[in-house]
Design a protein around this motif. Structure first.
Motif, PDB file in Angstrom:
ATOM      1  N   PHE A 268       0.832  -1.202   0.000  1.00  0.00           N
ATOM      2  CA  PHE A 268       0.000   0.000   0.000  1.00  0.00           C
ATOM      3  C   PHE A 268       0.869   1.256   0.000  1.00  0.00           C
ATOM      4  O   PHE A 268       0.598   2.220  -0.727  1.00  0.00           O
ATOM      5  CB  PHE A 268      -0.927   0.008   1.218  1.00  0.00           C
ATOM      6  N   ALA A 269       1.936   1.242   0.821  1.00  0.00           N
ATOM      7  CA  ALA A 269       2.842   2.393   0.865  1.00  0.00           C
ATOM      8  C   ALA A 269       3.526   2.591  -0.480  1.00  0.00           C
ATOM      9  O   ALA A 269       3.643   3.723  -0.978  1.00  0.00           O
ATOM     10  CB  ALA A 269       3.880   2.203   1.967  1.00  0.00           C
ATOM     11  N   VAL A 270       3.976   1.501  -1.086  1.00  0.00           N
ATOM     12  CA  VAL A 270       4.642   1.589  -2.386  1.00  0.00           C
ATOM     13  C   VAL A 270       3.691   2.139  -3.445  1.00  0.00           C
ATOM     14  O   VAL A 270       4.063   3.003  -4.254  1.00  0.00           O
ATOM     15  CB  VAL A 270       5.186   0.205  -2.800  1.00  0.00           C
ATOM     16  N   ASP A 271       2.458   1.660  -3.440  1.00  0.00           N
ATOM     17  CA  ASP A 271       1.473   2.149  -4.412  1.00  0.00           C
ATOM     18  C   ASP A 271       1.192   3.637  -4.198  1.00  0.00           C
ATOM     19  O   ASP A 271       1.037   4.398  -5.164  1.00  0.00           O
ATOM     20  CB  ASP A 271       0.175   1.353  -4.289  1.00  0.00           C
ATOM     21  N   THR A 272       1.140   4.046  -2.932  1.00  0.00           N
ATOM     22  CA  THR A 272       0.905   5.462  -2.627  1.00  0.00           C
ATOM     23  C   THR A 272       2.077   6.316  -3.091  1.00  0.00           C
ATOM     24  O   THR A 272       1.893   7.391  -3.677  1.00  0.00           O
ATOM     25  CB  THR A 272       0.682   5.654  -1.117  1.00  0.00           C
ATOM     26  N   ALA A 273       3.295   5.847  -2.829  1.00  0.00           N
ATOM     27  CA  ALA A 273       4.484   6.585  -3.263  1.00  0.00           C
ATOM     28  C   ALA A 273       4.528   6.702  -4.785  1.00  0.00           C
ATOM     29  O   ALA A 273       4.866   7.764  -5.331  1.00  0.00           O
ATOM     30  CB  ALA A 273       5.740   5.888  -2.746  1.00  0.00           C
ATOM     31  N   ARG A 274       4.180   5.619  -5.467  1.00  0.00           N
ATOM     32  CA  ARG A 274       4.171   5.645  -6.936  1.00  0.00           C
ATOM     33  C   ARG A 274       3.137   6.658  -7.448  1.00  0.00           C
ATOM     34  O   ARG A 274       3.406   7.420  -8.388  1.00  0.00           O
ATOM     35  CB  ARG A 274       3.872   4.252  -7.481  1.00  0.00           C
ATOM     36  N   ALA A 275       1.963   6.664  -6.826  1.00  0.00           N
ATOM     37  CA  ALA A 275       0.926   7.622  -7.232  1.00  0.00           C
ATOM     38  C   ALA A 275       1.377   9.058  -6.981  1.00  0.00           C
ATOM     39  O   ALA A 275       1.113   9.955  -7.797  1.00  0.00           O
ATOM     40  CB  ALA A 275      -0.371   7.328  -6.472  1.00  0.00           C
ATOM     41  N   ASN A 276       2.079   9.284  -5.873  1.00  0.00           N
ATOM     42  CA  ASN A 276       2.594  10.624  -5.599  1.00  0.00           C
ATOM     43  C   ASN A 276       3.643  11.038  -6.623  1.00  0.00           C
ATOM     44  O   ASN A 276       3.719  12.210  -7.021  1.00  0.00           O
ATOM     45  CB  ASN A 276       3.178  10.684  -4.186  1.00  0.00           C
ATOM     46  N   ALA A 277       4.457  10.087  -7.058  1.00  0.00           N
ATOM     47  CA  ALA A 277       5.453  10.387  -8.093  1.00  0.00           C
ATOM     48  C   ALA A 277       4.767  10.779  -9.396  1.00  0.00           C
ATOM     49  O   ALA A 277       5.171  11.746 -10.065  1.00  0.00           O
ATOM     50  CB  ALA A 277       6.362   9.184  -8.305  1.00  0.00           C
ATOM     51  N   GLU A 278       3.728  10.040  -9.759  1.00  0.00           N
ATOM     52  CA  GLU A 278       2.985  10.357 -10.982  1.00  0.00           C
ATOM     53  C   GLU A 278       2.319  11.727 -10.866  1.00  0.00           C
ATOM     54  O   GLU A 278       2.319  12.513 -11.822  1.00  0.00           O
ATOM     55  CB  GLU A 278       1.941   9.268 -11.237  1.00  0.00           C
ATOM     56  N   ARG A 279       1.766  12.006  -9.693  1.00  0.00           N
ATOM     57  CA  ARG A 279       1.081  13.284  -9.481  1.00  0.00           C
ATOM     58  C   ARG A 279       2.027  14.463  -9.664  1.00  0.00           C
ATOM     59  O   ARG A 279       1.630  15.547 -10.105  1.00  0.00           O
ATOM     60  CB  ARG A 279       0.490  13.304  -8.063  1.00  0.00           C
ATOM     61  N   ASN A 280       3.316  14.248  -9.350  1.00  0.00           N
ATOM     62  CA  ASN A 280       4.300  15.323  -9.422  1.00  0.00           C
ATOM     63  C   ASN A 280       5.185  15.259 -10.667  1.00  0.00           C
ATOM     64  O   ASN A 280       6.157  16.015 -10.769  1.00  0.00           O
ATOM     65  CB  ASN A 280       5.173  15.296  -8.160  1.00  0.00           C
ATOM     66  N   GLY A 281       4.858  14.362 -11.588  1.00  0.00           N
ATOM     67  CA  GLY A 281       5.621  14.269 -12.826  1.00  0.00           C
ATOM     68  C   GLY A 281       7.046  13.791 -12.637  1.00  0.00           C
ATOM     69  O   GLY A 281       7.952  14.190 -13.381  1.00  0.00           O
ATOM     70  N   LEU A 282       7.262  12.906 -11.662  1.00  0.00           N
ATOM     71  CA  LEU A 282       8.616  12.441 -11.347  1.00  0.00           C
ATOM     72  C   LEU A 282       8.818  10.952 -11.630  1.00  0.00           C
ATOM     73  O   LEU A 282       9.869  10.399 -11.299  1.00  0.00           O
ATOM     74  CB  LEU A 282       8.923  12.719  -9.864  1.00  0.00           C
ATOM     75  N   SER A 283       7.844  10.313 -12.242  1.00  0.00           N
ATOM     76  CA  SER A 283       7.905   8.863 -12.446  1.00  0.00           C
ATOM     77  C   SER A 283       9.073   8.433 -13.319  1.00  0.00           C
ATOM     78  O   SER A 283       9.600   7.324 -13.168  1.00  0.00           O
ATOM     79  CB  SER A 283       6.597   8.362 -13.069  1.00  0.00           C
ATOM     80  N   ASP A 284       9.499   9.301 -14.235  1.00  0.00           N
ATOM     81  CA  ASP A 284      10.540   8.898 -15.182  1.00  0.00           C
ATOM     82  C   ASP A 284      11.901   8.730 -14.528  1.00  0.00           C
ATOM     83  O   ASP A 284      12.791   8.088 -15.102  1.00  0.00           O
ATOM     84  CB  ASP A 284      10.638   9.910 -16.325  1.00  0.00           C
ATOM     85  N   LYS A 285      12.089   9.273 -13.337  1.00  0.00           N
ATOM     86  CA  LYS A 285      13.381   9.123 -12.671  1.00  0.00           C
ATOM     87  C   LYS A 285      13.276   8.341 -11.364  1.00  0.00           C
ATOM     88  O   LYS A 285      14.162   8.403 -10.518  1.00  0.00           O
ATOM     89  CB  LYS A 285      14.018  10.487 -12.405  1.00  0.00           C
TER      90      LYS A 285
END
Length: 409
Positions: A268-285
């Motif tokens: 759940f924490a990992v999924d939340t962190a991933r969603a936060n990365a997507e929300r901030n446009g940081l998923s590519d790094k």
């Protein structure tokens, strides 16, 4: 004493007298030499020295080992509504001073440090998340919530709701029940349908679940420590362990890290962190791993994963003095593994959020881990909790967060 007192009085030991005069606000049950008859749970009582001199007044907790929590040592105080309004206003004004304009996500009341023992209030924009941890504050919570609402409104903040996060076992020691949910009152609007809101901290947007998230919804105390770590992250390959909602990892990525791996044992924490990365446009790094850090660190060392900055932000491994030694072994293991994995010249951020793990003990553990790992540690910065979680001198319980940045040499 300047006036005739109307409150019942406890007479305490010399040891307790000395501690109260030193600024600590607690009276333990085994320090009371004379108790008043018929004192009511949650009421106000005076505390007197062995010779009968006035030491202060506070809230009585008949079910707790902390029998009295001092509110004030002003013998003229009557502890009406105006007293609590002043305390709340002092707390709000202090945040404006130490946090500047950035108080939309902020701890507004930090218990004993703000002269409101047993009360924790965190602000997430127009929602308050509150914990009430003493019997006396529980009795007065309706008034306290109303005063908070009024004082925030005076500052231009109209609350949408107050979430009570009283789902903590410590309340049982006070003879209080546990639970969580929206507080309802005539002075508040109908509570929001969802307990999820958004905050912006250090330029990063997070979803915060004030009902189901850790603590009151978010770990606000690491705010400036995350910024300090982000400054070192530029151009580096970063491993963020115990990432929770990804806050250190996101700050590192936002700060210019070449790549960030965020790890947590909770999916759940990992999924939340991933969603936060997507929300901030940081998923590519960024990438995310659901794994036990204790198992992962040795594996990454064997694989020569090439990280040059490791961040260790574990949960409190100890919540009592009885478990400090076993907690020390856990802290040492992860720090030793991180030091072994890092190249010479790499960086380590490491912390403990338990006041039972004292700074002296924590540093001793780090030195032992470094010796076993065959490295030396060059101190970059030593930090504590953010100033919206104020430390009251001579009250070690308020001084809990140790945060260190090192270069491994």
């Amino acid at each position: 004493m300047k006036q005739q007192r109307s409150f019942p009085a406890f007479k305490v030991s010399k040891r307790c007298e000395n501690r109260l005069k030193g600024g600590h606000p607690w009276v333990y049950d085994n320090e009371i030499e004379v108790s008043p008859d018929g004192v009511e749970n949650g009421s106000i009582a005076d505390v007197l020295s062995p010779k009968g001199s006035y030491l202060g007044s506070g809230l009585v907790s008949l079910n707790s080992k902390i029998r009295v929590r001092i509110l004030s040592d002003n013998a003229n105080e009557t502890f009406g509504e105006s007293f609590f309004r002043r305390r709340i206003r002092y707390a709000l004004d202090h945040r404006k001073t130490v946090m500047g304009d950035d108080i939309s996500a902020c701890r507004l009341v930090h218990g004993e440090s703000d002269g409101l023992p047993g009360l924790t209030v965190d602000r997430y924009n127009d929602i308050l998340s509150v914990q009430v941890l003493s019997y006396g504050m529980e009795q007065r919570k309706d008034m306290l919530y109303r005063l908070l609402t009024e004082e925030l409104a005076a500052d231009g903040v109209d609350l949408r709701g107050i979430m009570e996060r009283n789902d903590v076992a410590i309340r049982e020691l006070e003879g209080l029940g546990t639970g969580k949910g929206w507080y309802r009152a005539d002075f508040l609007p109908t509570p929001p349908e969802s307990p999820v809101t958004e905050i912006c901290e250090n330029g990063i947007i997070y979803k915060v679940d004030v009902e189901n998230g850790q603590k009151t919804g978010f770990f606000l105390d690491q705010k400036y420590n995350r910024l300090a770590a982000a400054k070192l992250a530029k151009g580096k390959k970063v491993l963020d362990c115990f990432t929770h909602t990804g806050s250190f990892a996101l700050n590192a990525a936002f700060g210019g890290a070449a790549h960030v791996t965020a790890v947590d044992v909770s999916q759940f924490a990992v999924d939340t962190a991933r969603a936060n990365a997507e929300r901030n446009g940081l998923s590519d790094k960024m990438d995310f791993i659901c794994a036990d850090v204790f198992d992962l660190l040795p594996k990454l060392t064997e694989e020569k994963a090439g990280y040059d900055f490791v961040i260790l932000d574990p949960p409190a491994f100890t919540k009592s003095r009885k478990t400090v030694n076993s907690a020390e072994r856990g802290y040492k293991e992860i720090n030793y593994r991180a030091m072994k994995m890092l190249p010479r010249g790499g960086y380590l951020a490491t912390c403990s959020c338990s006041h039972f793990m004292t700074n002296e003990f924590f540093v001793k553990m780090l030195m032992s881990a470094a010796q076993d790992a065959g490295v030396r540690l060059k101190l970059v910065e030593a930090r504590q909790q953010a100033p919206d979680h104020p430390i009251l001198m001579n009250v070690p319980e308020t001084d809990y967060l140790k945060f260190y940045l090192f270069q491994v040499v």
